[in-house]
Structure formats: structure tokens, C-alpha cells
Design an enzyme around this catalytic site. Structure first.
Site, short mmCIF file in Angstrom:
data_model
loop_
_atom_site.label_atom_id
_atom_site.label_comp_id
_atom_site.label_asym_id
_atom_site.label_seq_id
_atom_site.Cartn_x
_atom_site.Cartn_y
_atom_site.Cartn_z
N ASN A 165 0.80 -1.23 0.00
CA ASN A 165 0.00 0.00 0.00
C ASN A 165 0.83 1.28 0.00
O ASN A 165 0.42 2.29 -0.57
CB ASN A 165 -0.93 -0.01 1.22
CG ASN A 165 -1.60 1.31 1.49
OD1 ASN A 165 -1.24 2.00 2.43
ND2 ASN A 165 -2.54 1.67 0.64
N ASP A 275 -0.44 -6.35 4.95
CA ASP A 275 -0.71 -5.12 5.69
C ASP A 275 -1.72 -4.24 4.95
O ASP A 275 -1.79 -4.24 3.72
CB ASP A 275 0.62 -4.37 5.86
CG ASP A 275 0.49 -3.15 6.73
OD1 ASP A 275 0.14 -3.31 7.92
OD2 ASP A 275 0.77 -2.03 6.25
N HIS A 279 -7.02 -0.73 2.18
CA HIS A 279 -6.60 0.55 1.61
C HIS A 279 -6.15 0.42 0.15
O HIS A 279 -5.49 1.31 -0.39
CB HIS A 279 -5.50 1.16 2.47
CG HIS A 279 -5.96 1.44 3.87
ND1 HIS A 279 -6.79 2.51 4.18
CD2 HIS A 279 -5.76 0.78 5.03
CE1 HIS A 279 -7.05 2.48 5.48
NE2 HIS A 279 -6.44 1.45 6.01
N GLU A 318 -4.76 -8.17 7.00
CA GLU A 318 -5.12 -7.20 8.04
C GLU A 318 -6.13 -6.22 7.44
O GLU A 318 -5.76 -5.26 6.79
CB GLU A 318 -3.88 -6.45 8.54
CG GLU A 318 -4.20 -5.45 9.64
CD GLU A 318 -3.61 -4.06 9.43
OE1 GLU A 318 -3.60 -3.28 10.38
OE2 GLU A 318 -3.18 -3.75 8.30
#
Length: 555
Positions: A165, A275, A279, A318
Site C-alpha cells: 500500500n 498489511d 486501503h 489485516e
């Protein structure tokens, strides 16, 4: 001497692994055949590489990361070599761990930033500078290869941490990637699906344009770096091969997928924790899953003697705020997304830290229902504390035994955060924000503190029983009696059958429980918590132990 004998007895009594004349035979062919590894029942140990164990002090100051920092916001010396040492010492084996998840070990930004907490360096691993290199503070690629090999020899899988990300913050030492790679504004407002994605998480955290499918050149910062290091030509040739084989455009996300999948083909890692999943658009993870699976299958083909099993590559995501109660869908408010349908085998379960305040049966039956129906074939990863959750279960570490019992016996994947098993303190004076969750592992307490030893022993007994019995995490739960509280877990997978009975909150001394249909009259059974045997009579079994827990298996 007493400690050494105690740990040896624990290992002999509670672990599936055999040791003969000092030779570790954990990965014997007979064990592989009789005890399948089931991701849905994994016992994961999550550690911050920099905060676990310092095995090589020579790399502590290898880069000039020497500015004064806020408390617990600089590098503390933990490294890959330190993890290897604990693998060699059977620390993870004694805990029943069969998966180690490490924070990112790729090269981090060299500078520091001050976000109102004092200068902070990228000790945590989430501020990437170069995905193709390891950070010198963590160790070398030779260290990583040794870690994977030694972990695998003991039946322990390795999960690394993938960040697609964003890059690390911009500093004097760390130029920003080019505009066709990243955006530096606007900051996310988190009020709609798109306002989690087309924006930066925080100020000065350049956001990778993961939505882009346009061909872009490498950022000049990487070109200059690789040329200086003498590996530009080799890296470019490897990239050309990847894009030719996959047919993907040379878009930022595919470069990063290539670099992360190299750790699969080059080292044989078994999975990624991903992670900041929510997003990016979810197709990023579908593509990442495909790239990882392809590289994993190729690794197995090229390394037939190193294959542990036939499991596919593992991805756990996540999705901050997701909980098992959401079942398959995460709700942004204006859109619901099924991340399980987009490459993930499991998601981190943010519900568990709250659910752990409920009764055993409330937790176990609810999780069993969801995992055996809506999430059948998938799983969730439960935790009681983590590196960035400021509201963990039992933050004062006053209920460590209860926390271990609930975490390790709840259906799903268990995630022990380093120090859960030793009562490592989570409230440290002088720290700001998540720094208090990230102190160095309290090794001295294990040596000196009797309370710590008691907590660790409890985690070891439960962990080894859990590792030996995948029915605990992946099987069907059935309450046998409410008072005393007794339940069974059963799992049938291919030719493997697993049946166990557990009693909790029992009386100390003499106790008799009903065992249901898990065992038949005349069976000799073992309570592994006390290493005591008994025989089933009239559907019941009696034990006389000083403990309030029974972990019963057929002898």
C-alpha cells in the site's frame, strides 16, 4: 539445573517432536504422515524482528540511525540471527508453535521522522525503502535462508509481512518515489470506500498508486541505489523475465508483487501476512494471490526435497476492524467487500480481544458455528494483543493464564504476540502511542520470575496440545456438560481423525467428568496437562491432579 530438567520433561511429555541423543527428529516421515498441518488450526507466533532477540550485535549500528528518539522508537538490536538462536534452543517448539510471523524485514528508510512522539526510526519494518533488499539492521539474505531451513526442519512455517500500500516516509536520506508511483495527498478521510483507498493513510506516508495499470519506469531512487550497489543489470533482467512471463503491465503494484514473490522462490517462505488490506482495491490481492501461488508451486517443483506438505501458499489479511462476526463481508458503509473471495485464506480477527471477556462456551460455540458454516474452508486469526492495538485484552497482564486458555483453545488460528506467554508488560511509562506495546522481549523474567515461569509453562502445555491436535482450531466443537464445563473437538481430514476432550474450571484434586462419544469404555486416556493416565468407565473418567484443567487424548 532445575529449569533445564523442567523444560526437558515438558518437551518429552507434551510435544509431538521426538529428541533422541540430542538429535532433533521433529520432521520424521512417520510424523508427517500421521499428523497433518492444517492452516485453519495453526499456532502462530508473531514477533517484531527488532524487539525479539539480538543474535548479532555487529549489525546494531550498521547504518547511521543515531538521532535521539522518543522512548522505544529506535532500533533496539533484534534481528534474524536472534530468531535463529531461539529456533535452535527449541523455544518455539516447546511452545507448540508451528508458524512464525515476522514483521517486515525488507530495507527500511534510513532517516527518521517526528510525528509528535519524538524521532522515530523504521524499526517496525513498515516503512519500506527497497523491497528487493533486507535491512542491514535485521540481517542478511544468508541469515534468512538459514532461518527458513532451520524452522522447516522443526515443522515450523515462516510467514513474512507484505506491504504493498505505501512506501516509507520522505526524509533527508530517503527521497520520494516518482509521481507515477505514489501520491502524497490527499490524506484519507475514511468516510467512504474510495476514501480509504485513493489517499494517504497519514501525512508523509506516500501511497502507492495500486489502482494504476499503466506502464511506469522504475523510480530514480531505486535506479541510483541499485547502480551504486552493482546490481542494476541483474535486477532489470529479472524484472523483464517476470513481466514477460506474467503479461502484467509494468504498473507499480506488479513490480512490488514481483519483489515480494521473490522471497517465495528464493527462500521457500510459506505465507504472507498482508498489511493495510482495505486501503487498496481488492483486485490487487487477487492478483497478489495468483503471483504468490505460482511462485510457490514453482519453488516446490524446483525443490522437491524441501516440500513440507501439499498446502497452498497462505495469505492472511489485516483488514483493520474486521471481526469474525462480519463473517465474509467487511462493510465500508457504502460498500461491502468479500476479501476471502479475493485471495485470502484468513483475516485477522479484531473481535477476539473483546470476545475474550465472554464465557468459554459463549466464545467457543459462536466461533464454531461461524467457522463451520459461513467461513467453512477459511479461517480467522485470533489475538489478545498485538503491535498496534492500544486496547488489547488484559492490558495490565492480570489475567495471563485465562488469556492463554481462551486464545489457544478457541476455534480458528491462534496468534501469540511475543511476550503474551511471558506476561511482557504493555504499559510503559514515558512511551507514546503504540511504543508501549513494543518493548524488548522479557527474557530475564523467564530466568528469574516465578510468575513468568508459571505463565510460560501454561502456554507451553496448551500450545503443544494444540499443535498435536488440529481438531482444537479446525474441528467441530461440542459441549458435553455445562457444569463442570467439558467439551470435545473432533476433526476428520482425509485419513486423519482427531478426537479430544477438555475440561476447564474444574476442582483441584479428585474429579470425574463425562467424555461423551469421543472415547469408549476401556480406553486408556492421558491428561497431558498433568501427564496422568486413566481409563474410561461408564462413559466417564476420573483424575486426581492439582490442576483445574484436563487436556485429554487417547493414549
Amino acid at each position: 539445573m532445575k529449569k533445564t530438567v523442567l523444560f526437558l520433561v515438558i518437551t518429552l511429555l507434551f510435544t509431538v517432536n521426538c529428541k533422541e541423543k540430542g538429535k532433533d527428529t521433529t520432521n520424521s516421515e512417520s510424523e508427517k504422515a500421521s499428523l497433518p498441518f492444517v492452516w485453519e488450526a495453526a499456532n502462530v507466533y508473531f514477533l517484531l524482528t527488532d524487539r525479539f532477540n539480538n543474535g548479532d550485535t555487529s549489525n546494531d549500528t550498521i547504518l547511521e540511525r543515531n538521532q535521539p528518539t522518543g522512548k522505544l522508537r529506535g532500533f533496539e538490536g533484534g534481528d534474524i540471527r536472534g530468531i535463529i538462536q531461539k529456533i535452535d534452543e527449541n523455544y518455539f517448539t516447546d511452545l507448540g508453535i508451528n508458524v512464525i510471523w515476522m514483521t517486515p524485514i525488507v530495507e527500511q528508510i534510513h532517516g527518521c521522522v517526528d510525528e509528535g512522539t519524538g524521532n522515530t526510526y523504521a524499526f517496525h519494518g513498515y516503512w519500506t525503502k527497497d523491497w528487493t533488499a533486507l535491512d542491514p539492521n535485521f540481517g542478511t539474505k544468508e541469515d534468512l535462508a538459514e532461518l527458513v531451513t532451520k524452522a522447516h526442519s522443526k515443522g515450523i512455517r515462516i510467514v513474512l509481512d507484505a506491504v504493498i500500500n505505501h512506501t516509507g516516509p520522505v526524509t533527508e536520506k530517503d527521497p520520494v518515489y516518482s509521481n507515477d508511483w505514489v501520491r502524497t495527498s490527499p490524506k484519507c478521510t475514511y468516510d467512504s470506500y474510495k476514501n480509504y483507498i485513493n489517499c494517504t493513510l497519514v501525512e508523509n506516508l506516500p501511497d502507492i498508486k495500486t489502482e494504476s495499470k499503466e506502464n511506469v519506469a522504475l523510480p530514480q531512487v531505486l535506479v541510483d541505489k541499485w547502480k551504486k550497489e552493482g546490481r542494476y543489470e541483474a535486477e532489470m533482467a529479472s524484472l523483464e523475465t517476470f513481466f514477460k512471463e506474467t503479461g502484467y503491465p509494468k504498473a507499480p503494484k506488479y513490480y512490488i508483487m514481483k519483489w515480494l514473490s521473490d522471497y517465495i522462490i528464493n527462500f521457500g517462505i510459506d505465507g504472507y501476512r498482508v498489511d493495510t488490506v482495505k486501503h487498496t482495491y481488492e483486485d490487487v490481492w487477487s492478483d497478489f494471490s495468483k503471483v504468490c501461488q505460482t511462485k510457490f508451486e514453482l519453488y516446490k517443483k524446483q525443490n522437491p526435497t524441501k516440500i513440507l506438505d501439499n498446502n497452498p501458499f497462505f495469505l492472511v489479511g489485516e483488514v483493520y476492524g474486521y471481526g469474525v462476526s462480519n463473517k465474509k463481508l467487511y462493510d465500508f458503509g457504502d460498500k461491502k467487500v468479500d476479501y476471502f473471495a479475493n485471495g485470502f485464506n484468513s483475516l485477522i480477527n479484531f473481535n477476539f480481544k473483546g470476545d475474550a471477556n465472554k464465557t468459554y462456551e459463549e466464545i467457543f460455540s459462536n466461533y464454531n458455528t461461524i467457522l463451520q458454516t459461513d467461513l467453512k474452508g477459511y479461517s480467522v486469526m485470533n489475538y489478545i494483543s498485538s503491535h498496534d492495538d492500544g486496547y488489547p485484552f488484559d492490558k495490565k497482564r492480570e489475567r495471563c493464564i485465562e488469556a492463554g486458555t481462551k486464545l489457544l483453545l478457541t476455534p480458528g488460528i491462534s496468534q501469540i504476540y511475543y511476550g503474551d506467554e511471558t506476561g511482557r508488560v504493555l504499559e510503559i511509562e514515558g512511551t507514546i502511542g503504540d511504543a508501549s506495546l513494543r518493548s524488548f522481549m522479557n527474557w530475564d523474567d523467564i530466568k528469574k520470575n516465578s510468575k513468568t515461569k508459571k505463565i510460560l509453562l501454561h502456554f507451553q502445555k496448551l500450545g503443544q496440545f494444540r499443535k498435536k491436535h488440529p481438531a482444537i482450531g479446525a474441528g467441530k466443537h461440542n459441549q458435553i456438560t455445562a457444569s463442570p464445563y467439558v467439551f470435545s473437538r473432533t476433526l476428520s481430514k482425509n485419513n486423519f481423525k482427531d478426537n479430544i476432550v477438555i475440561g476447564l474450571d474444574l476442582n483441584t484434586g479428585k474429579k470425574e467428568i463425562v467424555v461423551g462419544t469421543s472415547f469408549k469404555d476401556g480406553d486408556t486416556v492421558l491428561d497431558t496437562y498433568s501427564n496422568t493416565k486413566s481409563v474410561i468407565k461408564n462413559g466417564k473418567v476420573s483424575f486426581d491432579t492439582p490442576f483445574t484443567i484436563l487436556l485429554i487424548e487417547k493414549e
